[in-house]
Design an enzyme around this catalytic site. Structure first.
Site, mmCIF file in Angstrom:
data_model
loop_
_atom_site.group_PDB
_atom_site.id
_atom_site.type_symbol
_atom_site.label_atom_id
_atom_site.label_comp_id
_atom_site.label_asym_id
_atom_site.label_seq_id
_atom_site.Cartn_x
_atom_site.Cartn_y
_atom_site.Cartn_z
ATOM 1 N N ASP A 123 33.882 28.698 39.414
ATOM 2 C CA ASP A 123 34.716 29.204 40.514
ATOM 3 C C ASP A 123 34.035 28.909 41.848
ATOM 4 O OD1 ASP A 123 36.635 30.529 41.924
ATOM 5 O OD2 ASP A 123 36.427 32.436 40.887
ATOM 6 N N ASP A 124 34.605 28.001 42.617
ATOM 7 C CA ASP A 124 34.094 27.637 43.950
ATOM 8 C C ASP A 124 32.783 26.857 43.897
ATOM 9 O OD1 ASP A 124 36.277 29.003 44.891
ATOM 10 O OD2 ASP A 124 35.165 30.577 45.923
ATOM 11 N N HIS A 172 31.527 32.186 42.726
ATOM 12 C CA HIS A 172 32.364 32.792 43.771
ATOM 13 C C HIS A 172 31.666 34.019 44.348
ATOM 14 C CE1 HIS A 172 35.827 34.638 45.703
ATOM 15 N NE2 HIS A 172 36.637 33.665 45.318
ATOM 16 N N LYS A 208 38.626 34.870 34.819
ATOM 17 C CA LYS A 208 39.553 35.136 35.912
ATOM 18 C C LYS A 208 40.934 34.564 35.605
ATOM 19 C CE LYS A 208 39.833 33.393 40.683
ATOM 20 N NZ LYS A 208 38.995 33.008 41.823
ATOM 21 N N LYS A 264 36.700 24.407 50.781
ATOM 22 C CA LYS A 264 37.805 25.134 50.150
ATOM 23 C C LYS A 264 38.858 25.576 51.166
ATOM 24 C CE LYS A 264 38.631 29.517 47.694
ATOM 25 N NZ LYS A 264 37.964 30.700 47.094
ATOM 26 N N ARG A 314 44.516 26.757 38.931
ATOM 27 C CA ARG A 314 44.706 27.322 37.598
ATOM 28 C C ARG A 314 46.130 27.104 37.091
ATOM 29 N NH1 ARG A 314 40.360 29.257 39.592
ATOM 30 N NH2 ARG A 314 38.807 30.362 38.354
ATOM 31 N N ASP A 320 37.087 24.612 40.377
ATOM 32 C CA ASP A 320 38.497 24.802 40.704
ATOM 33 C C ASP A 320 38.868 24.370 42.118
ATOM 34 O OD1 ASP A 320 37.140 26.852 41.975
ATOM 35 O OD2 ASP A 320 38.542 28.418 41.395
ATOM 36 N N ASN A 321 37.915 24.070 42.956
ATOM 37 C CA ASN A 321 38.186 23.581 44.325
ATOM 38 C C ASN A 321 36.850 23.247 44.970
ATOM 39 O OD1 ASN A 321 39.221 26.910 44.571
ATOM 40 N ND2 ASN A 321 37.232 26.319 45.395
ATOM 41 N N CYS A 344 41.956 28.604 44.465
ATOM 42 C CA CYS A 344 41.750 28.950 43.055
ATOM 43 C C CYS A 344 43.039 29.020 42.244
ATOM 44 C CB CYS A 344 41.031 30.291 42.953
ATOM 45 S SG CYS A 344 39.546 30.446 43.952
ATOM 46 N N HIS A 380 44.230 35.411 37.692
ATOM 47 C CA HIS A 380 44.690 35.077 39.048
ATOM 48 C C HIS A 380 46.067 34.438 39.069
ATOM 49 C CE1 HIS A 380 43.178 33.718 43.299
ATOM 50 N NE2 HIS A 380 43.826 34.866 43.332
#
Length: 567
Positions: A67-68, A253, A162, A413, A109, A359-360, A105, A164
């Protein structure tokens, strides 16, 4: 130039952002978009769902999502953070240097689990719910989720981490194809407990197999999610059915929280500052073969304060933030190693395909210091130098370090520049001929689902649960993995993205990007990515025909996905 969906019809749609006070006003649907919305799925032909395929030694498939995580962070991409287990996957597989996720994010997904555009999937804007096509805030029945199709075709399906993609019961992963799941419903949470971060949400929400549950006392996020996945796999390890596992880690994250044994090894490593790290990462990425030797660094985002302008206390705090971030990545790598060791222990590693991705781009948010949010958070968190990294601290490393994490790309991001969207992605497939190699081919997160369907020998249906569904927008990578001389996408393939008014279109090596809000076609810039990965030279005046060609592609994309632009 005409803006998309700026209709003379002036009735407004208000979108409320969950957990916040802001209201987002989107432009009304133009007449053309209303007609499309009412017609729905005309043109999609109906057919029966795909039939169950006998196992036939089909592979297990695991997708690991950080994540991130920044493009330049992990060791095999040239980063300085110690990631031996992720690097080992790369040594047995292929690293992709031009892999595009979404810039945020939730859209990523949605695209990952459906193989489709985020608007078509229902996640047109993160943290927004509205009764409008593309902005429902959950995965809609006009697409089929990967776990649903895999489970229908004989796979066990597991998830931890996660979600989301909607907080309601019908949006839960248990209703979207996952046989077993332990998930955080929101997009961000404390790594040590369930203390909420958003105003109006005092506790983060967790479900297991669709039922609300609580955070286990003393658990740490990446450790817990790995434990859960291992437990799910272990339950059915002897029934000879293949499994699909989705590890949606919440690390690295923010908030930056990790045990000291992980962060301490990086003590002092970042004392020269974020600008030096950004330059060093450029050199190490070139040495690793991820980017061309002639690559240049883009200028810093205007928000960033030069390192030389910081006083000693500010520099000390900044260095500590990056140490914590590195420690979180280090811990994440350890958990990847734990999962791999378990697969080897039960004898399934050699029949398991593993995808690792972010994810980014690296995250530039500084949520704690947002003037609208800080009054709510400050009573619960203490951000002294001595305390940061603990469960009761709330720090992020901000745009200054995110620029280093996204090196050599522009910004980070949320932006549709390369820095916001190009992410690390590794595929490790048993028996690959091109082990420990780098692919510079353009591909996207939408390509993962069709690739998984190839591996599992499943045909994507045009009808599911009585609903006509949109066709996949991604393309399988499997033929490329077997023969790297083949293309993943032809030169005329168009990839588009819109999120919160930031937009882009890529066609072949050409890309138009808009990083200014409110959106206007006049703000599009044109870049030739074959020699300008950093998006430094706007060519729209020199190449007016190419620029207009991509603007027309943007208009087609926006009409197809029914984009609604904020103002």
């Amino acid at each position: 130039m005409k803006n998309i969906n700026k209709s003379p019809i002036r009735s407004q749609i208000q979108f409320k952002k969950r957990g916040h006070l802001n209201l987002y006003k989107l432009h009304s649907l133009g007449l053309f978009a209303i007609i499309l919305f009412m017609l729905g799925f005309i043109g999609c032909s109906g057919s029966e769902p795909s039939k169950i395929v006998v196992n036939g030694n089909r592979p297990n498939i695991i997708i690991l999502v950080a994540d991130d995580l920044g493009y330049a962070d992990i060791g095999c991409y040239g980063g300085d953070i110690e990631t031996p287990n992720i690097d080992a996957l790369a040594s047995e597989g292929i690293r992709f240097s031009r892999f595009y996720a979404a810039p945020m994010c939730a859209p990523t997904r949605a695209m990952l689990l459906t193989g489709n555009d985020n608007h078509i999937a229902g996640m047109g804007r993160q943290a927004v719910e509205a009764p409008v096509f593309g902005y429902e805030g959950r995965l809609m029945d006009r697409v089929v989720t990967m776990p649903s199709l895999l489970r229908e075709n004989g796979y066990h399906t597991y998830m931890a981490g996660k979600w989301h993609l909607g907080n309601s019961k019908e949006a839960n992963p248990h209703q979207k194809g996952f046989e077993h799941s332990f998930v955080m419903l929101e997009g961000v949470g404390n790594h040590y407990n369930s203390k909420g971060i958003f105003k109006g949400i005092p506790e983060s929400h967790y479900t297991e197999d669709g039922e609300y549950t609580s955070w286990p006392k003393g658990a740490y996020s990446s450790d817990l999610y790995t434990d859960k996945l291992i437990g799910y796999i272990n339950q059915h390890k002897n029934d000879k059915k293949p499994f699909f596992a989705y590890a949606a880690y919440t690390s690295p994250h923010w908030p930056l929280q990790v045990d000291e044994r992980f962060s301490k090894k990086y003590e002092g490593r970042y004392d020269e500052g974020y600008e030096t790290l950004k330059k060093n990462r450029l050199k190490s990425l070139i040495r690793a073969g991820m980017i061309p030797e002639e690559s240049e660094l883009p200028p810093n985002h205007p928000l960033i304060k030069p390192w030389s302008a910081l006083n000693n206390d500010e520099r000390k705090m900044e260095s500590r933030k990056m140490e914590l971030y590195a420690g979180m990545v280090d811990n994440l790598d350890e958990n990847v190693g734990r999962l791999i060791s378990y697969l080897k222990e039960i004898g399934v590693y050699e029949n398991t395909i593993i995808i690792f991705m972010s994810d980014n781009g690296a995250a530039g948010e500084d949520y704690y210091n947002d003037p609208e949010v800080k009054p709510y958070l400050s009573p619960f968190y203490t951000n002294t130098y001595e305390n940061i990294g603990q469960a009761n601290s709330m720090v992020s490393y901000g745009p200054q370090w995110a620029e280093a994490g996204s090196s050599p790309f522009r910004y980070y991001k949320s932006f549709t520049t390369n820095g916001g969207m190009i992410s690390p992605m590794i595929i490790r497939k048993p028996g690959m001929k091109s082990q420990n190699s780098i692919a510079h081919n353009f591909n996207t997160v939408m390509d993962i689902a069709p690739t998984v369907y190839d591996w599992s020998r499943i045909e994507y249906p045009s009808e599911w649960d009585g609903n006509n569904v949109f066709p996949l927008k991604g393309s399988s990578i499997d033929s490329f993995l077997k023969d790297p001389s083949k293309n993943i996408h032809e030169d005329d393939y168009v990839f588009g993205m819109e999120h919160t008014g930031y937009t882009m279109i890529r066609k072949g090596p050409w890309k138009i990007t808009n990083s200014i809000r409110p959106f206007s076609e006049a703000n599009f810039e044109l870049f030739n990515l074959s020699n300008d990965l950093g998006e430094l030279r706007d060519l729209k005046l020199q190449q007016p025909e190419k620029f207009q060609e991509l603007v027309e592609e943007w208009r087609r994309f926006a009409a197809e996905t029914k984009v609604q632009l904020p103002r």
